[in-house]
Design a protein around this motif. Structure first.
Motif, PDB file in Angstrom:
ATOM      1  N   MET A 263       0.825  -1.215   0.000  1.00 14.09           N
ATOM      2  CA  MET A 263       0.000   0.000   0.000  1.00 14.09           C
ATOM      3  C   MET A 263       0.858   1.262   0.000  1.00 14.09           C
ATOM      4  O   MET A 263       0.339   2.379   0.094  1.00 14.09           O
ATOM      5  CB  MET A 263      -0.909  -0.002   1.227  1.00 14.09           C
ATOM      6  CG  MET A 263      -1.917  -1.134   1.241  1.00 14.09           C
ATOM      7  SD  MET A 263      -2.742  -1.321   2.852  1.00 14.09           S
ATOM      8  CE  MET A 263      -3.568   0.263   3.011  1.00 14.09           C
ATOM      9  N   ASN A 264       2.196   1.082  -0.075  1.00  9.94           N
ATOM     10  CA  ASN A 264       3.143   2.203  -0.069  1.00  9.94           C
ATOM     11  C   ASN A 264       3.030   3.060   1.192  1.00  9.94           C
ATOM     12  O   ASN A 264       3.218   4.290   1.144  1.00  9.94           O
ATOM     13  CB  ASN A 264       2.941   3.079  -1.316  1.00  9.94           C
ATOM     14  CG  ASN A 264       3.328   2.348  -2.595  1.00  9.94           C
ATOM     15  OD1 ASN A 264       4.333   1.642  -2.632  1.00  9.94           O
ATOM     16  ND2 ASN A 264       2.522   2.507  -3.626  1.00  9.94           N
ATOM     17  N   LYS A 265       2.754   2.423   2.309  1.00  5.77           N
ATOM     18  CA  LYS A 265       2.715   3.146   3.583  1.00  5.77           C
ATOM     19  C   LYS A 265       4.125   3.298   4.132  1.00  5.77           C
ATOM     20  O   LYS A 265       4.974   2.423   3.955  1.00  5.77           O
ATOM     21  CB  LYS A 265       1.852   2.393   4.607  1.00  5.77           C
ATOM     22  CG  LYS A 265       0.382   2.370   4.288  1.00  5.77           C
ATOM     23  CD  LYS A 265      -0.427   1.811   5.456  1.00  5.77           C
ATOM     24  CE  LYS A 265      -0.445   2.777   6.621  1.00  5.77           C
ATOM     25  NZ  LYS A 265      -1.338   2.311   7.718  1.00  5.77           N
ATOM     26  N   ASN A 266       4.368   4.409   4.797  1.00  2.00           N
ATOM     27  CA  ASN A 266       5.663   4.616   5.442  1.00  2.00           C
ATOM     28  C   ASN A 266       5.755   3.794   6.720  1.00  2.00           C
ATOM     29  O   ASN A 266       4.764   3.619   7.442  1.00  2.00           O
ATOM     30  CB  ASN A 266       5.861   6.098   5.779  1.00  2.00           C
ATOM     31  CG  ASN A 266       6.078   6.937   4.543  1.00  2.00           C
ATOM     32  OD1 ASN A 266       6.777   6.531   3.618  1.00  2.00           O
ATOM     33  ND2 ASN A 266       5.481   8.127   4.516  1.00  2.00           N
ATOM     34  N   ILE A 267       6.954   3.299   6.980  1.00  7.41           N
ATOM     35  CA  ILE A 267       7.207   2.525   8.202  1.00  7.41           C
ATOM     36  C   ILE A 267       8.369   3.184   8.936  1.00  7.41           C
ATOM     37  O   ILE A 267       9.407   3.488   8.340  1.00  7.41           O
ATOM     38  CB  ILE A 267       7.523   1.052   7.879  1.00  7.41           C
ATOM     39  CG1 ILE A 267       6.292   0.384   7.256  1.00  7.41           C
ATOM     40  CG2 ILE A 267       7.956   0.297   9.145  1.00  7.41           C
ATOM     41  CD1 ILE A 267       6.513  -1.027   6.793  1.00  7.41           C
ATOM     42  N   TYR A 268       8.173   3.406  10.233  1.00  9.32           N
ATOM     43  CA  TYR A 268       9.142   4.132  11.046  1.00  9.32           C
ATOM     44  C   TYR A 268       9.741   3.210  12.102  1.00  9.32           C
ATOM     45  O   TYR A 268       9.053   2.369  12.673  1.00  9.32           O
ATOM     46  CB  TYR A 268       8.477   5.317  11.747  1.00  9.32           C
ATOM     47  CG  TYR A 268       7.745   6.262  10.816  1.00  9.32           C
ATOM     48  CD1 TYR A 268       8.422   7.305  10.190  1.00  9.32           C
ATOM     49  CD2 TYR A 268       6.376   6.099  10.570  1.00  9.32           C
ATOM     50  CE1 TYR A 268       7.752   8.172   9.334  1.00  9.32           C
ATOM     51  CE2 TYR A 268       5.703   6.964   9.719  1.00  9.32           C
ATOM     52  CZ  TYR A 268       6.390   8.000   9.112  1.00  9.32           C
ATOM     53  OH  TYR A 268       5.734   8.854   8.261  1.00  9.32           O
ATOM     54  N   ASP A 269      11.036   3.399  12.357  1.00  9.14           N
ATOM     55  CA  ASP A 269      11.732   2.685  13.432  1.00  9.14           C
ATOM     56  C   ASP A 269      12.344   3.686  14.399  1.00  9.14           C
ATOM     57  O   ASP A 269      12.978   4.667  13.962  1.00  9.14           O
ATOM     58  CB  ASP A 269      12.862   1.810  12.872  1.00  9.14           C
ATOM     59  CG  ASP A 269      12.345   0.652  12.049  1.00  9.14           C
ATOM     60  OD1 ASP A 269      11.840  -0.305  12.643  1.00  9.14           O
ATOM     61  OD2 ASP A 269      12.463   0.718  10.808  1.00  9.14           O
ATOM     62  N   ILE A 270      12.162   3.434  15.693  1.00  2.00           N
ATOM     63  CA  ILE A 270      12.877   4.176  16.727  1.00  2.00           C
ATOM     64  C   ILE A 270      13.626   3.153  17.574  1.00  2.00           C
ATOM     65  O   ILE A 270      13.022   2.228  18.118  1.00  2.00           O
ATOM     66  CB  ILE A 270      11.935   4.991  17.629  1.00  2.00           C
ATOM     67  CG1 ILE A 270      11.152   6.025  16.820  1.00  2.00           C
ATOM     68  CG2 ILE A 270      12.735   5.693  18.737  1.00  2.00           C
ATOM     69  CD1 ILE A 270      10.168   6.833  17.665  1.00  2.00           C
ATOM     70  N   PHE A 271      14.939   3.321  17.667  1.00  4.11           N
ATOM     71  CA  PHE A 271      15.760   2.512  18.568  1.00  4.11           C
ATOM     72  C   PHE A 271      16.184   3.396  19.734  1.00  4.11           C
ATOM     73  O   PHE A 271      16.810   4.443  19.522  1.00  4.11           O
ATOM     74  CB  PHE A 271      17.008   1.982  17.862  1.00  4.11           C
ATOM     75  CG  PHE A 271      16.762   0.881  16.878  1.00  4.11           C
ATOM     76  CD1 PHE A 271      16.937  -0.453  17.237  1.00  4.11           C
ATOM     77  CD2 PHE A 271      16.353   1.179  15.585  1.00  4.11           C
ATOM     78  CE1 PHE A 271      16.711  -1.464  16.326  1.00  4.11           C
ATOM     79  CE2 PHE A 271      16.125   0.161  14.667  1.00  4.11           C
ATOM     80  CZ  PHE A 271      16.306  -1.165  15.046  1.00  4.11           C
ATOM     81  N   MET A 272      15.845   3.014  20.938  1.00  2.28           N
ATOM     82  CA  MET A 272      16.348   3.693  22.132  1.00  2.28           C
ATOM     83  C   MET A 272      17.471   2.848  22.706  1.00  2.28           C
ATOM     84  O   MET A 272      17.268   1.707  23.116  1.00  2.28           O
ATOM     85  CB  MET A 272      15.245   3.859  23.183  1.00  2.28           C
ATOM     86  CG  MET A 272      15.720   4.609  24.425  1.00  2.28           C
ATOM     87  SD  MET A 272      14.588   4.462  25.826  1.00  2.28           S
ATOM     88  CE  MET A 272      14.921   2.763  26.345  1.00  2.28           C
ATOM     89  N   ILE A 273      18.677   3.386  22.718  1.00  3.64           N
ATOM     90  CA  ILE A 273      19.853   2.674  23.214  1.00  3.64           C
ATOM     91  C   ILE A 273      20.040   3.009  24.695  1.00  3.64           C
ATOM     92  O   ILE A 273      20.114   4.180  25.065  1.00  3.64           O
ATOM     93  CB  ILE A 273      21.124   3.069  22.431  1.00  3.64           C
ATOM     94  CG1 ILE A 273      20.850   3.087  20.916  1.00  3.64           C
ATOM     95  CG2 ILE A 273      22.265   2.119  22.787  1.00  3.64           C
ATOM     96  CD1 ILE A 273      20.371   1.793  20.345  1.00  3.64           C
TER      97      ILE A 273
END
Length: 372
Positions: A263-273
């Motif tokens: 569907m061409n949706k954006n996918i976001y990643d957040i890594f908290m170190i």
């Protein structure tokens, strides 16, 4: 669960025992039972010219115990069975991969946690990638749990443990500095009920406590709102290291992620170190109640910052004690409980040992204290 329709049960005097089953008291339709020191209720409800004998959803006994209680209740009351579905119903066999919130999470191995594992693709991938670690999968969707349990058996995966509970509270049961990584992939955004979101200030702080130094919390979401909300929650920390990616490919993709990509949706990643070594978790739970005045409950609801106490029903057991039905504990997962209230009060079914239940318990004692 097994139930029966019966006719003409005779009254019995409580307490009374029969072949290892203790019938302690009756309050309205609830009959208190005890087998091998395990207490539960059965329910006797009038339905026209017959009675329905069924299990109580809160105390949920094993089917074998329930059938034994039914049998002895029928024996004592001389009731006639009209219809029954108890034959053929068996207890679920224990599964070595399935544990409960009350089981110890103090593994000698390093731990990875995934909250809301869905189809289980990523969870199974983690188990194969890190065979020397314990992979704790937390999920409340029963079909997803059953699917992963079957895959573990078929593929002989031995390092997965599944918990059917709210992930926001499971972390409070894990020792400090024990977890390699925490994964929260595609959580429900809960745009209309933000208090139900996994990511919160409380959850982030618990994640920091359980993570080892240089361990990480990984959020992956397709929701613009959830990404922005979560980023703001992470930025509330006075000190933080975040890594953010957009439309980054991972080693394994869930079926939902495959759908979003089409569907061409954006996918976001957040890594908290995590760069913190936390103090050890000190567990000092005490759920003793002492003297409680049930009349103070008065069917009220008490709402606090992170927990709730709702007294739902109060009924006399005898001239000294009352049965209180209540909901108590964390907003995320309050528990339904019964209390026998009097000079020596006790929980009929003990709450799960975690700190928000302890806070609710302490406030309950203050509200219902026999002291003026």
């Amino acid at each position: 669960m097994p139930h029966l329709f019966i006719k003409e049960p005779k009254e019995i005097n409580y307490p009374i025992s029969s072949n290892g089953v203790k019938f302690l008291f009756q309050v309205d339709d609830l009959i208190a039972c005890e087998i091998d020191n395990k207490k539960f209720f059965i329910s006797l409800q009038k339905r026209d010219d017959k009675y329905l004998l069924k299990y109580d959803k809160i105390t949920r006994p094993l089917s074998s115990m329930l059938k034994k209680a039914y049998k002895e209740f029928l024996n004592l009351t001389k009731a006639k069975i009209l219809t029954s579905n108890i034959e053929g119903i068996k207890d679920r066999q224990p599964n070595k991969y399935l544990i409960t919130i009350n089981d110890s999470l103090d593994f000698k191995e390093e731990i990875i946690v995934e909250i809301g594992f869905g189809s289980g693709r990523h969870l199974l991938h983690l188990a194969k990638k890190y065979p020397d670690m314990i992979i704790i999968g937390i999920e409340i969707h029963k079909p997803s749990i059953e699917q992963v349990l079957k895959r573990c058996e078929l593929e002989n995966i031995t390092n997965i443990r599944i918990i059917d509970y709210d992930g926001r509270l499971v972390l409070s049961k894990i020792k400090s500095n024990k977890v390699h990584s925490i994964y929260v992939h595609f959580p429900v955004p809960w745009d209309k009920k933000p208090h139900r979101r996994v990511i919160s200030e409380y959850f982030i702080n618990e994640s920091i406590r359980v993570l080892k130094k240089d361990g990480f919390l990984h959020l992956r979401t397709d929701s613009d709102n959830y990404f922005e909300y979560s980023f703001n929650e992470f930025m509330k920390l006075s000190k933080n290291e975040l890594k953010i990616y957009k439309n980054r490919e991972l080693e394994v993709s869930s079926k939902y992620e495959d759908r979003w990509k089409k569907m061409n949706k954006n996918i976001y990643d957040i890594f908290m170190i995590n760069d913190t070594v936390s103090e050890e978790l000190i567990e000092n739970y005490n759920f003793e109640l002492g003297c409680l005045n049930a009349k103070k409950a008065n069917n009220k609801a008490y709402i606090f910052d992170d927990f709730v106490i709702h007294f739902e029903k109060i009924a006399p057991i005898n001239d000294k004690n009352y049965l209180i039905k209540l909901t108590m504990g964390a907003f995320e997962r309050p528990e339904h409980l019964y209390i026998i209230a009097g000079k020596k009060s006790e929980y009929f079914n003990t709450p799960v040992f975690h700190k928000l239940n302890q806070k609710a318990h302490n406030k309950l004692k203050e509200i219902l204290s026999c002291q003026k």
